[in-house]
Design a protein around this motif. Structure first.
Motif, PDB file in Angstrom:
ATOM      1  N   MET B  93      -4.671  -4.983   2.998  1.00  0.00           N
ATOM      2  CA  MET B  93      -3.317  -4.647   2.521  1.00  0.00           C
ATOM      3  C   MET B  93      -3.371  -3.523   1.491  1.00  0.00           C
ATOM      4  N   ASN B  94      -4.297  -3.603   0.545  1.00  0.00           N
ATOM      5  CA  ASN B  94      -4.460  -2.506  -0.430  1.00  0.00           C
ATOM      6  C   ASN B  94      -4.864  -1.206   0.264  1.00  0.00           C
ATOM      7  N   LYS B  97      -1.590   0.042   1.936  1.00  0.00           N
ATOM      8  CA  LYS B  97      -0.465   0.388   1.048  1.00  0.00           C
ATOM      9  C   LYS B  97      -0.862   1.327  -0.082  1.00  0.00           C
ATOM     10  N   GLN B  98      -2.139   1.266  -0.499  1.00  0.00           N
ATOM     11  CA  GLN B  98      -2.531   2.014  -1.702  1.00  0.00           C
ATOM     12  C   GLN B  98      -3.627   3.045  -1.438  1.00  0.00           C
ATOM     13  N   GLY B  99      -4.392   2.827  -0.380  1.00  0.00           N
ATOM     14  CA  GLY B  99      -5.563   3.689  -0.200  1.00  0.00           C
ATOM     15  C   GLY B  99      -6.550   3.539  -1.339  1.00  0.00           C
ATOM     16  N   ALA B 100      -6.540   2.397  -1.999  1.00  0.00           N
ATOM     17  CA  ALA B 100      -7.417   2.145  -3.154  1.00  0.00           C
ATOM     18  C   ALA B 100      -7.584   0.642  -3.313  1.00  0.00           C
ATOM     19  N   GLY B 184      -5.950  -8.165  -5.365  1.00  0.00           N
ATOM     20  CA  GLY B 184      -5.686  -8.102  -3.936  1.00  0.00           C
ATOM     21  C   GLY B 184      -6.876  -7.806  -3.044  1.00  0.00           C
TER      22      GLY B 184
END
Lengths: 258, 258
Positions: B93-94, B97-100, B184
């Motif tokens: 999920m990270n 959604k975050q690329g991190a 996460g």
């Protein structure tokens, strides 16, 4: 009248100057005190950093009014010229326990209007700055306006105690999102929203926690208000919700007072 | 018989090789599917990365058994020689959604005994690795054994849904700590515990989530077991608690079954 760029050229130097003081100061060992509770900490570095900013402001912008977390608290409504809001170390618990995930923040107003906001990610040495009409930059690189993502498609930064107590239906909000994150620093949480890495962030905040991030968020067309849609007054502590327009409206509706 | 250093010289190259595939693959756009729910994601990059590791294992260590999040699931109890546990992208999920804040993880066992663990923080390009008798390293730098911090003095990484539902008294555990954090990704949470930045981490995990981190945690004298003190079997999913000895005992006692 003050020019944004003129102020910015001065202020950005201050962050470069505080970085070694903060990081080396922590290495040397911290004096840590409790403020209102065992979880509300202040260190010698918080105090010294605020003092440093106050000296710089007094030297470069005499006649300014200042509201700081660790010092005197002027009122923006009685500030005829420049008004500065300082959070020397935001996320002091992270600073103490992790030496990471904390920020140093400054907000600048002129005649009660937001002029410039700064969130400095000290460890990674990235300065997020900008203001109305300028956009928002990470160092020299302009950030794009985040997509207007819906709640279900984004991660939501939250305050731990509010999540545990299910404050105003917050758990249902989280269940409708892609998940909750808790980073422990308002500045770091705001950075996630500014960069589109979280769809929003909700916490109970004081003016020094929300002033800088809110100026930046508004410059990226994000919504930043109380849960009930009231404008932040830079005087009161309260529940602050920063989010994409879509997520703001969904969250605000799910958390509406009965 | 296998030599830890010989395996390590090979495996560490794999992480360097997957990094551009993962980061550039995300830039090109992801194919995202739901697995068990809308919050349980898998992407083409998860699948391709697992396939890459499986090919490398088959080439360099023929006869190995493999348990992977996105592929066939061998049983450690039926593995005569080397047994590999792969989590190609931990914190999908990270990643999406975050690329991190995601990790790529590998655990290696020989004749059912832990040999080597790897957590690769892809974005920051840091490889945490080690094993019994070796200690734990971040790249080439050995990590010190974390202080045996008590619960009240440390931050606790937790799973969001378990915190919200107050699973087995978890909210009281958090109240007795210095605060909850939610990042996460099990790999990123384990890194925080290994480095002493969190006093512990509690979540419901599958073997690929906990195998690598647990090998590293044991190498640093941390406690890593189920909440009820059972050894992790690398077969079952369950509630995993990794913490300093002091915090482990305090948390386990607060969460003891009635």
């Amino acid at each position: 009248m003050y020019d944004q760029q003129q102020i910015h050229q001065e202020v950005k130097q201050w962050f470069r100057q505080v970085r070694p003081r903060i990081l080396e100061g922590r290495e040397r060992g911290l004096d840590i005190e409790n403020k209102t509770s065992r979880l509300d900490l202040v260190t010698n570095i918080d105090k010294e950093t605020e003092k440093f900013y106050r000296q710089k402001i007094a030297e470069s912008f005499p006649g300014s009014s200042v509201l700081g977390e660790e010092g005197s608290k002027d009122d923006i409504n009685n500030a005829p010229g420049l008004f500065w809001v300082i959070d020397p170390i935001d996320g002091t618990m992270n600073f103490v326990k992790q030496g990471a995930s904390f920020a140093s923040m400054i907000a600048v107003y002129y005649q009660q209007k937001p002029l410039l906001g700064y969130i400095y990610d000290v460890v990674h040495d990235h300065l997020y700055w900008g203001g109305h009409g300028l956009g928002v930059y990470c160092d020299d690189k302009q950030l794009p306006v985040p997509e207007n993502t819906a709640l279900k498609d984004g991660l939501l930064g939250v305050n731990g105690p509010m999540l545990m107590s299910n404050y105003r239906n917050l758990q249902e909000v989280v269940k409708q999102s892609a998940g909750a994150r808790i980073y422990g620093s308002a500045g770091i949480e705001y950075i996630h929203v500014l960069k589109g890495k979280c769809v929003g962030y909700l916490s109970h905040l004081s003016p020094w926690d929300y002033a800088a991030g809110s100026i930046l968020a508004e410059s990226l067309n994000l919504s930043v208000k109380t849960i009930d849609g009231k404008t932040l007054d830079v005087v009161s502590s309260g529940d602050v919700l920063v989010a994409t327009d879509k997520a703001y409206n969904q969250i605000s509706s799910l958390m509406a007072a009965e």
